[in-house]
Motif scaffolding. Structure first.
Motif, PDB file in Angstrom:
ATOM      1  N   PHE A  57       0.836  -1.205   0.000  1.00 50.85           N
ATOM      2  CA  PHE A  57       0.000   0.000   0.000  1.00 50.85           C
ATOM      3  C   PHE A  57       0.870   1.253   0.000  1.00 50.85           C
ATOM      4  N   ARG A  58       1.884   1.279   0.862  1.00 51.52           N
ATOM      5  CA  ARG A  58       2.782   2.421   0.918  1.00 51.52           C
ATOM      6  C   ARG A  58       3.551   2.602  -0.392  1.00 51.52           C
ATOM      7  N   THR A  59       3.966   1.482  -0.970  1.00 48.19           N
ATOM      8  CA  THR A  59       4.719   1.545  -2.220  1.00 48.19           C
ATOM      9  C   THR A  59       3.879   2.147  -3.338  1.00 48.19           C
ATOM     10  N   ILE A  60       2.650   1.681  -3.452  1.00 52.41           N
ATOM     11  CA  ILE A  60       1.760   2.189  -4.502  1.00 52.41           C
ATOM     12  C   ILE A  60       1.434   3.655  -4.259  1.00 52.41           C
ATOM     13  N   ALA A  61       1.187   4.012  -3.003  1.00 51.74           N
ATOM     14  CA  ALA A  61       0.878   5.407  -2.675  1.00 51.74           C
ATOM     15  C   ALA A  61       2.068   6.313  -2.997  1.00 51.74           C
ATOM     16  N   PHE A  62       3.276   5.856  -2.667  1.00 49.73           N
ATOM     17  CA  PHE A  62       4.462   6.663  -2.951  1.00 49.73           C
ATOM     18  C   PHE A  62       4.644   6.861  -4.448  1.00 49.73           C
ATOM     19  N   ARG A  63       4.574   5.780  -5.202  1.00 50.43           N
ATOM     20  CA  ARG A  63       4.765   5.881  -6.646  1.00 50.43           C
ATOM     21  C   ARG A  63       3.735   6.809  -7.277  1.00 50.43           C
ATOM     22  N   THR A  64       2.500   6.671  -6.853  1.00 52.30           N
ATOM     23  CA  THR A  64       1.437   7.503  -7.424  1.00 52.30           C
ATOM     24  C   THR A  64       1.685   8.972  -7.140  1.00 52.30           C
ATOM     25  N   LEU A  65       1.933   9.301  -5.874  1.00 53.01           N
ATOM     26  CA  LEU A  65       2.139  10.700  -5.500  1.00 53.01           C
ATOM     27  C   LEU A  65       3.414  11.265  -6.123  1.00 53.01           C
ATOM     28  N   PHE A  66       4.484  10.485  -6.091  1.00 52.29           N
ATOM     29  CA  PHE A  66       5.764  10.999  -6.599  1.00 52.29           C
ATOM     30  C   PHE A  66       5.690  11.303  -8.090  1.00 52.29           C
ATOM     31  N   TYR A  67       5.124  10.388  -8.862  1.00 51.37           N
ATOM     32  CA  TYR A  67       5.100  10.610 -10.301  1.00 51.37           C
ATOM     33  C   TYR A  67       4.121  11.700 -10.699  1.00 51.37           C
ATOM     34  N   ILE A  68       2.999  11.785 -10.022  1.00 52.35           N
ATOM     35  CA  ILE A  68       2.038  12.848 -10.339  1.00 52.35           C
ATOM     36  C   ILE A  68       2.619  14.218  -9.986  1.00 52.35           C
ATOM     37  N   LEU A  69       3.188  14.333  -8.788  1.00 53.82           N
ATOM     38  CA  LEU A  69       3.729  15.621  -8.351  1.00 53.82           C
ATOM     39  C   LEU A  69       5.031  15.986  -9.060  1.00 53.82           C
ATOM     40  N   SER A  70       5.691  14.997  -9.638  1.00 54.10           N
ATOM     41  CA  SER A  70       6.936  15.266 -10.359  1.00 54.10           C
ATOM     42  C   SER A  70       6.693  15.894 -11.727  1.00 54.10           C
ATOM     43  N   VAL A  71       5.526  15.639 -12.298  1.00 60.01           N
ATOM     44  CA  VAL A  71       5.254  16.089 -13.666  1.00 60.01           C
ATOM     45  C   VAL A  71       5.487  17.584 -13.849  1.00 60.01           C
ATOM     46  N   PRO A  72       4.887  18.458 -13.029  1.00 60.74           N
ATOM     47  CA  PRO A  72       5.112  19.892 -13.251  1.00 60.74           C
ATOM     48  C   PRO A  72       6.558  20.323 -13.022  1.00 60.74           C
ATOM     49  N   ILE A  73       7.264  19.656 -12.089  1.00 56.64           N
ATOM     50  CA  ILE A  73       8.663  20.021 -11.835  1.00 56.64           C
ATOM     51  C   ILE A  73       9.544  19.628 -13.014  1.00 56.64           C
ATOM     52  N   VAL A  74       9.395  18.384 -13.461  1.00 56.12           N
ATOM     53  CA  VAL A  74      10.214  17.900 -14.571  1.00 56.12           C
ATOM     54  C   VAL A  74       9.880  18.649 -15.858  1.00 56.12           C
ATOM     55  N   ALA A  75       8.592  18.907 -16.078  1.00 49.38           N
ATOM     56  CA  ALA A  75       8.161  19.570 -17.316  1.00 49.38           C
ATOM     57  C   ALA A  75       8.698  20.993 -17.419  1.00 49.38           C
ATOM     58  N   THR A  76       8.889  21.644 -16.282  1.00 51.57           N
ATOM     59  CA  THR A  76       9.365  23.031 -16.309  1.00 51.57           C
ATOM     60  C   THR A  76      10.881  23.146 -16.137  1.00 51.57           C
ATOM     61  N   THR A  77      11.570  22.023 -16.053  1.00 47.24           N
ATOM     62  CA  THR A  77      13.028  22.054 -15.909  1.00 47.24           C
ATOM     63  C   THR A  77      13.714  22.759 -17.079  1.00 47.24           C
ATOM     64  N   PRO A  78      13.334  22.484 -18.339  1.00 41.64           N
ATOM     65  CA  PRO A  78      13.975  23.215 -19.442  1.00 41.64           C
ATOM     66  C   PRO A  78      13.770  24.725 -19.353  1.00 41.64           C
ATOM     67  N   ILE A  79      12.623  25.148 -18.836  1.00 41.04           N
ATOM     68  CA  ILE A  79      12.370  26.583 -18.673  1.00 41.04           C
ATOM     69  C   ILE A  79      13.330  27.160 -17.637  1.00 41.04           C
ATOM     70  N   ALA A  80      13.504  26.440 -16.530  1.00 39.86           N
ATOM     71  CA  ALA A  80      14.446  26.895 -15.497  1.00 39.86           C
ATOM     72  C   ALA A  80      15.852  27.001 -16.058  1.00 39.86           C
ATOM     73  N   GLY A  81      16.194  26.074 -16.974  1.00 40.82           N
ATOM     74  CA  GLY A  81      17.518  26.088 -17.565  1.00 40.82           C
ATOM     75  C   GLY A  81      17.808  27.334 -18.375  1.00 40.82           C
ATOM     76  N   LEU A  82      16.775  27.980 -18.865  1.00 41.18           N
ATOM     77  CA  LEU A  82      16.955  29.210 -19.644  1.00 41.18           C
ATOM     78  C   LEU A  82      17.480  30.362 -18.786  1.00 41.18           C
ATOM     79  N   PHE A  83      17.308  30.263 -17.473  1.00 37.43           N
ATOM     80  CA  PHE A  83      17.688  31.338 -16.564  1.00 37.43           C
ATOM     81  C   PHE A  83      19.050  31.106 -15.894  1.00 37.43           C
ATOM     82  N   GLY A  84      19.761  30.092 -16.366  1.00 37.01           N
ATOM     83  CA  GLY A  84      21.106  29.877 -15.860  1.00 37.01           C
ATOM     84  C   GLY A  84      21.210  28.701 -14.897  1.00 37.01           C
TER      85      GLY A  84
END
Length: 228
Positions: A4-31
């Motif tokens: 249960f903990r494993t599934i909950a972690f994977r679900t939350l981590f991957y869902i919450l990671s999407v906006p961070i990972v998706a905006t990484t190239p944008i952050a890279g534009l600022f140095g």
């Protein structure tokens, strides 16, 4: 409960990671500084969910030195690739070339300060590795490499990849070996378990040693927690 903990972690981590990972190239534009701060948010998210959902906390043994070093760590789970970035002050990473082919992410990794290694270990690849390593050294930034080349199950101790020797020579920095036992709680297959992951900071190994001596000392130091 572990599943249960494993599934909950994977679900939350991957869902919450999407906006961070998706905006990484944008952050890279600022140095690089902005990109590092942005990437650290992902590492902090991972740490928070590890603690709150999986019940996993790190225990540091030894002292993390200040200054510029080549950190060489054991690699048993994804855990250390994010946790050590926080613990060690965001060192430049050594990454395999295959990861650099990921669209946008590969570009962002270069902007972050990644040093690329080629598993074929050709003379051309080695020269490129040494140039990139020398460039990072000139910035005063530390470097981290998982010198066994890939994650391995807890209890195994494969030899160091040939790229370590070239990196050790090019950087000419003291080496800080890091042993850990994340694979005990975070196996590649099956449910994750709660508990404490030990991260042991070894004594610095001086630069300039003969290749075999350096490899032998590093290999022994990163495997001191390697009990099945």
């Amino acid at each position: 409960m572990n599943w249960f903990r494993t599934i909950a972690f994977r679900t939350l981590f991957y869902i919450l990671s999407v906006p961070i990972v998706a905006t990484t190239p944008i952050a890279g534009l600022f140095g690089q500084r902005v990109l590092i701060a942005h990437s650290d948010r992902w590492s902090r998210l991972h740490r928070f969910l590890m603690r709150r959902v999986l019940g996993i906390t790190p225990r540091i043994e030894g002292v993390i030195p200040t200054g510029q070093y080549l950190f060489v760590a054991k690699h048993e789970a994804m855990y250390e690739t994010l946790e050590l970035q926080l613990q060690l002050g965001s060192p430049a990473m050594v990454l395999k070339r295959e990861l650099m082919r990921i669209p946008l992410w590969g570009w962002s990794a270069v902007k972050y300060g990644a040093i690329v290694v080629d598993r074929e270990a050709s003379s051309k690849a080695l020269r490129a590795l040494m140039r990139e390593a020398a460039a990072v050294r000139a910035t005063g930034r530390s470097v981290i490499v998982y010198a066994e080349g890939t994650r391995v199950p807890h209890g195994e101790s494969p030899p160091l990849r040939s790229g370590f020797a070239g990196l050790y020579k090019a950087l000419n920095l003291p080496v800080v070996p890091i042993a850990l036992d994340s694979g005990r709680l975070l196996p590649k297959k099956g449910p994750k378990r709660s508990g404490v992951i030990t991260i042991r900071i070894g004594a610095p190994i001086p630069p300039g040693l003969p290749r075999r001596d350096a490899e032998a000392r590093v290999h022994a130091a990163i495997n001191v927690l390697n009990q099945p």
